[in-house]
Each structure stands twice: as structure tokens, then as C-alpha cells.
Design an enzyme around this catalytic site. Structure first.
Site, PDB file in Angstrom:
ATOM      1  N   GLU A  25      59.378  39.165  72.118  1.00 30.24           N
ATOM      2  CA  GLU A  25      59.082  40.606  72.096  1.00 30.24           C
ATOM      3  C   GLU A  25      58.025  40.993  71.085  1.00 30.24           C
ATOM      4  OE1 GLU A  25      63.619  40.374  72.629  1.00 30.24           O
ATOM      5  OE2 GLU A  25      62.068  39.314  71.532  1.00 30.24           O
ATOM      6  N   ASP A  68      65.100  38.507  73.093  1.00 32.68           N
ATOM      7  CA  ASP A  68      66.380  38.573  72.387  1.00 32.68           C
ATOM      8  C   ASP A  68      67.561  38.227  73.293  1.00 32.68           C
ATOM      9  OD1 ASP A  68      65.179  39.244  70.027  1.00 32.68           O
ATOM     10  OD2 ASP A  68      65.451  41.398  70.252  1.00 32.68           O
ATOM     11  N   ASP A 106      70.353  39.510  74.143  1.00 23.97           N
ATOM     12  CA  ASP A 106      71.277  40.537  74.621  1.00 23.97           C
ATOM     13  C   ASP A 106      70.789  41.089  75.951  1.00 23.97           C
ATOM     14  OD1 ASP A 106      69.060  41.939  73.868  1.00 23.97           O
ATOM     15  OD2 ASP A 106      70.080  43.307  72.499  1.00 23.97           O
ATOM     16  N   GLU A 165      69.293  43.880  76.690  1.00 22.68           N
ATOM     17  CA  GLU A 165      67.935  44.428  76.656  1.00 22.68           C
ATOM     18  C   GLU A 165      66.907  43.296  76.670  1.00 22.68           C
ATOM     19  OE1 GLU A 165      65.758  47.990  76.844  1.00 22.68           O
ATOM     20  OE2 GLU A 165      67.923  47.623  76.871  1.00 22.68           O
ATOM     21  N   TYR A 180      71.096  37.284  64.916  1.00 22.80           N
ATOM     22  CA  TYR A 180      70.729  38.448  65.725  1.00 22.80           C
ATOM     23  C   TYR A 180      71.615  39.638  65.396  1.00 22.80           C
ATOM     24  CZ  TYR A 180      69.145  41.105  69.748  1.00 22.80           C
ATOM     25  OH  TYR A 180      68.600  42.075  70.555  1.00 22.80           O
ATOM     26  N   ARG A 222      72.129  42.646  66.977  1.00 24.48           N
ATOM     27  CA  ARG A 222      72.765  43.510  67.985  1.00 24.48           C
ATOM     28  C   ARG A 222      73.899  42.737  68.636  1.00 24.48           C
ATOM     29  NH1 ARG A 222      67.247  44.627  68.519  1.00 24.48           N
ATOM     30  NH2 ARG A 222      66.716  46.761  67.901  1.00 24.48           N
ATOM     31  N   HIS A 264      78.302  36.958  71.354  1.00 24.02           N
ATOM     32  CA  HIS A 264      77.387  36.630  70.262  1.00 24.02           C
ATOM     33  C   HIS A 264      78.152  36.440  68.970  1.00 24.02           C
ATOM     34  CE1 HIS A 264      73.872  38.825  72.444  1.00 24.02           C
ATOM     35  NE2 HIS A 264      74.138  37.643  72.956  1.00 24.02           N
TER      36      HIS A 264
END
Length: 913
Positions: A7, A80, A82, A84, A303, A305, A350
Site C-alpha cells: 500500500e 495488509d 485484513d 481492507e 499489524y 488492525r 490475527h
């Protein structure tokens, strides 16, 4: 060649160092496309087909990816780990596939929970396919948010002039804040009393006990309702002779909290560091993406989130090893602690947020982090280590002391920490004090140390103190308590809380005042409207159930378009029901709905809606271009108005000038006036002197966030007395001042100014002021780094941290470093190249040699050479001007649209590996 997509450029820069020359790592800069912000981007009548568009910024990044893919064999999507991140990867793949750029390219998805060499290498060795179920959950969520926003917002604009937009989750979060405001307005304080007694032991040691029983009856909270009852209790105690009747001792164990999740990190950072949710996530992102430590770029935390509270086995082992080495075996429990999340369907299992290397202590990275990054890393590090430490052990004692009749009982509570355990390193913060006054402060009595006492001991009385109390309203939400409440209700997901809170502030629906959320007039009106006409869609259970359905989609238990169809049918029915509503009908409904809060009963029993200015008109809810207010029905004959919820003290008193007399200054006798000027509200001492127009009365502006209705004479005089002396700085004994200036409230020490963003300039104390000053010093620019002498003139070339990034400077020429250049590894040669490119001339050594050659200065040909440069062939070439395709191509790419259907699936099903 292999291409890797992440990203952010910071993440790309770090990963690029881990992978060899066979890999090209590029950043997508977030989503490469989104739904166009116009009606029709999601079409329910066409089975929820969706249009996607790319903007010029995304096109630039897609061009870089396209160039890198030429000749590439494999494309790794490493966004990432997740939902998103899965969506960003899917968008990149789908857009490249649509442009037919992936022929012969093997596309794989890789995820890693930490940006370290081992984690990235392991992920690259174990790629998988795109997870279509996670993508479907993203599509459903994006479509829902779009449909609610683009369908409900126009209704708001038509029916409630001055309103902004409405969001699916933001509206429910706004309701929480507005309901708390209503609770505070409805709250009626109730008086109650308590009685404390100071006693002594036989060894003359003092301690304090409180009255729990009187006349043989146990007292509840309101057992002493007034001063008369408290005085009777005092006299009864003073007349008695007391002794120790019973002692209750017990052991208590306090266990550490689990490692951080996204939600608990935001809460604790708000409590302890005063960070907003947005700031916390921004700092955590930087720590995750990596910094240079001892010459190696490494991510400092995993990470950020996540809903999980588990840690990888190797991380637990390393943590326990560190505890044993640092504090000894007694601080290490026999077995490792295992935590389980209470959150349903936690973010794809996670890990919790933890340091990637627990042996990298906060002190080891202080020099490579700014002050705020350091604070957050220290918080994460301490919480992680403490989560695997031994429990704290406490001795708790409760002593009952009675008179000779046993009808009057006093109780003394106390505790001692027998073994600190995890408390040696970390103590968890507390949320708000409860409405009845209990909370963190209630622990104070239990943490007192009591002197040695034995049953039967005489306890002579020294003093008796009755204390008056009043019940307190529930506190307004802080960021920490709001995030906690949203998580408890299942509203949204922790990874979205920061953006939800930010949107509410950006739309002026709420404001953050002294770290507490207050609902603005606009927000309260919107909430009342939605509760009146769209109640189902701001219900907490409905929103939480919809989130659960999206979770079910993400694990393949529900079909995403089925969720959309069920929602859309009922939602459109509700929207259709408001089409024929007139604004006056909406106002009448809201006026009736908000009546208990806007017009509470008066103590004298008179009609609260009677206009206090004309005594004829009736007060009701009105709408103006700046939002809602209370106005008189006889306008324009009577111009009485007051703010929504402002009470009588917020009224303009019928005066058009917008001013209010607050009283007289006791020192000068001059009147103190609250006025509204072209730049906002202010207070003024006295009136201008008509004989001396140059002499202006003293004025002080209201700091941002201070409500005019909250300003009384005392507060106005304190504002007029600014700047005020807060105290003497402990380091140099110089005065610290607090005041309000051109840019808002501030504190000042010597020549150092610090703007106050969340603290009240009238209330800030010495400890907080010193902390802010110290933090500001740490945030100051780091000193320039000398890279060495420039080869042309031997003057120094220096490296600096600038507002827009690192730059190099030589002889007043400055040049920003390219984003691809590592600031910590930049050399003198690289700096000279950057400076030469910025100067736009030949390298300095050649230029110096030319100046020394006298023949070059005298040659006429050298002087005429510029004339030849005035004829650039490229500009006169007609072919270049007549090539329309070259100029129109970018315009065609500004809005590239494609339709996502069920056929647009990822190249393969989700791997079960």
C-alpha cells in the site's frame, strides 16, 4: 523478474531491502479505485452492479505497475493482512486483468503480520490465492455505506436545511453521543451525606473509618439525606466509646490485561497519552512500517488492525525469557498465559499488537523515534511484557469498629501490595467515573494502609467529619469510553473507529472539548430526525446485526448480495415514506420529540414555552442557515432567541446586538459584557471612552470550544486576567504563563510557546504544563547532520529534517531527497548529485574549471551561443502539435470505469492452507 505490490511507499522501501534484486516492490498508495461520488455507482435494480473509477493519482501509480510488469513472471499482492488489505489487492488484480496486463503472469497473495525480514521471507515462501469471501464482505460493506449515504443524505438536505450527510455507522455513533447529552440534561442532582471519623490505636497510630450502621440499621447511599441527619449521626458517634469488633482479612489476586487489540490500544492511548484515535492509528502505522535501527530497517510492532489477543508461540517464549532475565523467576508464572478474544469473528485470527522484537527495549529506539512514536512504542512494549508476568498479590483488610451498644458501626478498609507482579511494569488506565461518583476514585479508600489492629482494641476518637455530596450526571464520552462502548454494542469494527470519530467532527456534528465529546446542535437535530423517521436504521441492535451478517459473508456462510437485497427493500420503503413530508411537519415532529430536553419543567410550575421576553409568544424549535435554535412565535415583533439546549442563560434577551451583561468587576466596578463580534465571541471590561477614542476597553476572546452560554462573571474575569502565571518551571525557576493569542490558547516558558489543543488554559496545572513543554522540546527539529565538504568549494553539505521531508543543503541551496533515497544511509556523493540536479547546471567541478579559463570568457562564440538555444526544434515541429492522441490519452484515463459482477472473481478459490 517478480513484482510485489504494497500500500505505502514506506512499506515498499522496507520490504525492498529484504528481497533480492529479482524483486521490484511498488506502492499502490492505498486503493487504486473507488466508487464514483455520484448517484448510480451502485445499481440495486441491476443486481447491485457497481462501477469503479480511477483518478489521475491512481493512474500514475498504475502506470508504474504496468511498466514493472513487462517481462515479469509473478505478481505478489502483499497488502495488509485484513479485509481492507484484501480489497486493495483485489482492486489491483481486477483493474490489471481488465486492462489485459496479466497475460502470462502468475498472481499470488502474500500476507505477513510483521514487517521483519523473517516474517516477509516466510510469507513469500507461502503464497496463497486471493480470498474471494473477504472481497465479497468488502463489496457488501462498501455498497451498504454508499447506498445509505447517497440515499439518506439528500433526504436530510431537503428536510433539514443546514444538515450535512448521514452515514450508516456514523449516525449510530452520533446517536450515542446525543443520548448521553440528553441524559445529562435530564439529570437531577440528589444530595446525600457521609460521615468519617478519625481514630487512634493503642500505639497512637491514626486511621480513618466511615459510618456504615446507625441505630442498628445499615445505611445505604442516601441513608443520610441532609445536613440534619448528618449532624445527628455526628453527635451519636461523639457520644460513643469505640472498639474493634471484627477484622476480615483476605488475599486478592490481580491479573494482567491481555496484549493490545486495535480497540484497547486506542482506549489506552487516549487515557494515558491523550492521543486521539486517528493519531494513535497514524503513529502505529509508522511503527508497523518500519524505522532504521542500527543500520537495518525493521518494523517495530505487528499489524495494528486486529481483534485478536493471542501472540505467536515464539513471541510468548521470547517475552518469558526477557521477564526471567530482567526481573527474575518470581515475576514469571509457571505456565504461559493464554488469552482468548471475546470479540465474535475476530479479524481473521490475527495476533495481538506486540513488539516484533521484545528485546528491543524502548530505550534502545528512543533516538530513532519522535516523542509521540516513542510513547506509543513504550506503551505497546510494556503492555505486552506485563501480559506474561506474574499476578499481583494484595492483602485486603476490613475492620468493623462499634460502640458499646453495637448500634453504631464504623468501617475502615485498607490493602497492601504483598507482591507487585506485573504492576512493577504496567498499570492499566481507567475510564470515566460513574454517574453515582464511583469509579477509579472509589479505589482510594481500599488502597489505604491501616495500622496493626486486633479484635477488642480500644480506638479513641479524635474527630468526626460530616461530608456533603451530590450525585453526578453520567460523564460525556471521551474517545476511550466511546470506542469501548461502540465495541461493546458491536457498532462498526475497531479498525474503522478512528475514521468514524473523525467524520463526526469534520461534519460539525460533535466537538471535542477538554477531551470530551459534546453533541453540536446540528448533530442533535440530525439524530432526532433519524430517530423519528428512520429509527430502525439507528438502532444499536440492527447495526450490530448487520455487522454480524458481514462477518458471516467474510467466512462464506452468507451470500453478499442476499444481505444487500434484504437491507435495500426495507430501507427504500422508509425513504419513500418521507418524500411527501414538508419541512414544517419535520420541525413539528422534532419539536415534540425534543420538548422534554428543550423545555424542561420550571420550578415555579409556569409554562416553559412562554417567551421570557414578550410573555406572549410561544417558544419552539426553528431552523436557520447556521442550524437549529429556539425562537419566539411572534417574530419579527419579538426577536428573542436562544441556542438549542442553551437554557435561559444562553438567550440573547431580545437584544439584536448579541451581548449579555455578566456583572461588575469587584476591583474596578466596571461592567463585564459578553459580546459577539465579526471574529467570534469575546468578553469586555467596561465601555469605550467617548472622549478618548484611542483608549480601548480590555477584551479577551473565548477560546475555541468554549460555549458562550457557559461564560459567567467568574470565567469572564479569569479570561480578562490572562495571561496568567501557572507556576515556576522546576528546571530554571522561570515563570510558565498561560494565555490566549492570535492562534488560540497557549503556554509560554522563556521563548518557547506551545499551543493548547485539548487542555483548558484556565485550568491547566504545573505538571501538565511541564509535560507539554518537554514534549514540545523533543519534537523540535533534530540538528543538521554534516555529510562532508562539497568537492567544488569545500563548504559543508548538511542533511536536515524539513516540513516536507528530509533535504540536503549547500551554500543556501536546498534540495529535497527523493522518496526512494534512505535518509539514514545518504552519502556525500548522493547529496551532491541531488543538489546538482536541483541547481539545473553542470557538475560543480567542471563549472569551476570553466571560470578559470580566460579564453572561454573572451570567445565571442560563447556569448552568441544562447541565441542558438532560442530555436528549440521540438517546439516548432508541427507534427508534435498535431498529435491529438498524445494529449487526449490522459483525459481518457482520468475516469476509467468497470463493472464488478459475479464473474469478476479472483483467479482461484481461497486456499485452505
Amino acid at each position: 523478474m517478480n513484482v510485489v505490490i504494497v500500500e505505502s511507499p514506506a512499506k515498499a522501501k522496507t520490504i525492498n531491502k529484504y528481497l533480492g534484486t529479482d524483486f521490484t516492490v511498488l506502492a499502490s498508495y492505498g486503493h487504486v479505485r473507488d466508487l464514483p461520488p455520484k448517484d448510480g455507482s451502485v445499481r440495486p435494480d441491476e443486481d447491485f452492479e457497481m462501477d469503479w473509477t480511477t483518478d489521475p493519482r491512481s493512474e500514475k501509480h498504475l502506470k508504474e505497475i504496468t511498466r514493472a510488469l513487462k517481462g515479469a513472471k509473478r505478481l505478489f499482492l502483499a497488502t495488509d493482512p485484513d479485509r481492507e488489505g484484501e480489497a486493495i489487492s483485489w482492486h489491483v488484480w481486477d483493474e490489471l486483468e481488465r486492462r489485459k496486463l496479466l497475460k502470462g503472469v502468475d498472481v499470488k497473495r502474500v500476507t505477513f503480520n510483521a514487517i521483519t525480514k523473517s516474517a516477509v521471507t516466510h510469507a513469500m515462501e507461502n503464497p496463497r490465492d486471493l480470498d474471494q469471501e473477504l472481497v465479497d464482505a468488502y463489496l457488501a460493506r462498501r455498497a451498504l455505506d454508499y447506498l445509505v449515504g447517497f440515499t439518506l443524505s439528500p433526504v436530510l438536505w431537503r428536510k433539514l436545511p443546514g444538515s450535512r450527510s448521514a452515514g450508516r455507522v456514523q449516525s449510530v455513533a452520533l446517536r450515542l453521543i446525543c443520548e448521553r447529552e440528553s441524559e445529562i440534561e435530564r439529570f437531577m442532582a440528589q444530595e446525600y451525606w457521609s460521615v468519617e471519623a478519625d481514630l487512634r490505636t493503642a500505639e497512637n497510630k491514626s486511621f480513618t473509618a466511615r459510618l456504615t450502621h446507625l441505630d442498628g440499621e445499615k445505611l445505604d447511599k442516601f441513608g443520610l439525606p441532609d445536613e440534619t441527619a448528618a449532624e445527628r449521626a455526628r453527635k451519636t458517634i461523639e457520644a460513643g466509646t469505640f472498639h474493634v469488633q471484627a477484622i476480615d482479612r483476605k488475599k486478592a489476586k490481580r491479573n494482567p490485561a491481555p496484549p493490545f487489540t486495535t480497540s484497547t490500544l486506542q482506549q489506552e492511548a487516549a487515557r494515558k497519552l491523550y492521543f486521539s484515535a486517528t493519531k494513535t492509528m497514524t503513529l502505529a502505522q509508522r511503527l508497523y512500517e518500519g524505522v532504521s535501527v542500527k543500520g537495518e530497517t525493521v518494523g517495530l510492532i505487528t499489524y495494528m488492525r486486529t481483534d485478536g489477543v493471542t501472540m505467536a508461540p515464539e513471541a510468548v517464549h521470547e517475552t518469558r525469557t526477557l521477564i526471567d532475565q530482567t526481573w527474575g523467576g518470581k515475576f514469571l508464572p509457571e505456565k504461559e498465559r493464554v488469552y482468548k478474544t471475546k470479540q465474535k469473528n475476530a479479524q481473521e485470527a490475527h495476533e495481538a499488537i506486540r513488539p516484533t522484537n521484545v528485546f528491543l527495549k524502548p530505550a534502545d529506539v528512543r533516538d530513532v523515534l519522535d516523542a509521540d512514536q516513542f510513547k506509543l512504542y513504550e506503551l505497546v512494549w510494556k503492555r505486552t511484557i506485563a501480559s506474561q508476568m506474574e499476578s499481583a498479590l494484595l492483602d485486603q483488610v476490613a475492620v468493623d469498629i462499634t460502640d458499646e451498644t453495637n448500634a453504631t458501626v464504623l468501617r475502615a478498609n485498607g490493602s497492601t501490595i504483598v507482591f507487585e507482579g506485573f504492576l512493577k511494569l504496567y498499570r492499566e488506565g481507567y475510564d470515566d467515573v460513574a454517574a453515582d461518583g464511583a469509579g477509579e476514585g472509589a479505589e482510594g479508600e481500599d488502597t489505604r494502609l491501616l495500622p496493626p489492629l486486633h479484635e477488642g482494641d480500644k480506638t479513641p476518637l479524635d474527630a468526626v467529619r460530616p461530608n456533603q455530596h451530590f450525585t453526578q450526571p453520567p460523564p460525556r464520552y471521551s474517545e476511550a469510553s466511546l470506542v469501548k462502548r461502540m465495541e461493546e454494542l458491536g457498532i462498526g469494527r475497531p479498525s474503522t473507529y478512528a475514521s468514524i470519530i473523525q467524520v463526526l467532527q469534520d461534519r460539525d456534528y460533535v466537538r471535542l472539548d477538554n477531551r470530551r465529546f459534546t453533541a453540536e446542535d446540528r448533530g442533535r437535530i440530525v439524530t432526532a430526525f433519524l430517530e423519528s423517521f428512520f429509527r430502525r436504521y439507528v438502532e444499536y441492535n440492527f447495526t450490530a446485526d448487520l455487522e454480524n451478517q458481514l462477518d458471516e459473508v467474510s467466512i462464506g456462510r452468507m451470500e453478499w448480495k442476499a444481505v444487500l437485497r434484504a437491507f435495500w427493500t426495507d430501507f427504500m420503503t422508509a425513504v419513500e415514506g418521507t418524500k411527501n413530508l414538508r419541512v414544517s411537519e419535520v420541525l413539528d415532529a422534532l419539536d415534540a420529540d425534543l420538548a422534554p430536553h428543550l423545555f424542561p419543567p420550571k420550578p415555579d410550575g409556569s409554562d416553559p414555552r412562554t417567551c421570557p421576553a414578550c410573555s406572549v409568544g410561544r417558544l419552539s424549535l426553528k431552523l436557520g442557515k447556521f442550524g437549529a435554535f429556539i425562537g419566539c412565535s411572534t417574530y419579527p415583533e419579538c426577536r428573542y432567541t436562544r441556542p438549542l439546549g442553551g437554557g435561559e442563560e444562553g438567550a440573547n434577551g431580545g437584544m439584536d446586538e448579541g451581548e449579555k451583561q455578566l456583572g461588575n468587576d469587584p476591583e474596578t466596578g466596571l461592567g463585564v459584557i459578553l459580546k459577539k463580534g465579526p471574529y467570534g465571541w469575546y468578553v469586555q471590561l467596561g465601555e469605550p471612552d467617548p472622549e478618548d477614542k484611542k483608549k480601548k476597553p480590555k477584551r479577551a476572546g473565548l477560546p475555541r470550544g468554549m460555549e458562550p452560554s457557559s461564560v459567567d462573571l467568574d470565567k469572564a474575569l479569569r479570561l480578562l486576567a490572562l495571561p496568567r502565571e501557572i507556576g515556576l518551571h522546576p528546571e530554571d525557576n522561570q515563570v510558565i504563563l498561560g494565555g490566549v493569542g492570535r492562534f488560540g490558547p497557549y503556554i509560554k516558558h522563556n521563548d518557547q510557546y506551545v499551543n493548547l489543543k485539548e487542555d483548558d488554559v484556565l485550568e491547566i496545572g504545573m505538571n501538565r504544563a511541564v509535560e507539554l513543554l518537554a514534549t514540545s522540546v523533543r519534537k523540535a527539529k533534530t540538528p543538521a547532520k554534516d555529510l562532508g565538504p562539497h568537492p567544488a568549494d569545500q563548504k559543508p553539505v548538511t542533511l536536515h529534517d524539513g516540513r516536507f521531508g528530509p533535504y540536503v543543503e549547500h551554500n543556501k541551496l536546498r534540495a529535497t531527497l527523493p522518496k526512494t533515497m534512505d535518509k539514514d544511509a545518504v552519502t556525500l556523493e548522493q547529496a551532491v548529485e541531488v543538489l546538482t540536479a536541483k541547481a539545473g547546471k553542470a557538475p560543480a567541478p567542471k563549472k569551476a574549471a570553466a571560470k578559470k579559463a580566460p579564453a572561454a570568457k573572451k570567445a565571442p562564440a560563447e556569448k552568441k551561443e544562447p541565441a542558438e538555444k532560442k530555436v528549440p526544434a521540438a517546439k516548432k515541429a508541427p507534427a508534435a502539435k498535431k498529435a491529438p492522441a498524445a494529449k487526449k490519452a490522459p483525459a481518457a484515463k482520468k475516469t476509467t470505469t468497470t463493472t464488478a459482477t459475479t464473474a469478476k472473481k479472483a483467479p482461484a478459490k481461497k486456499s485452505t492452507a
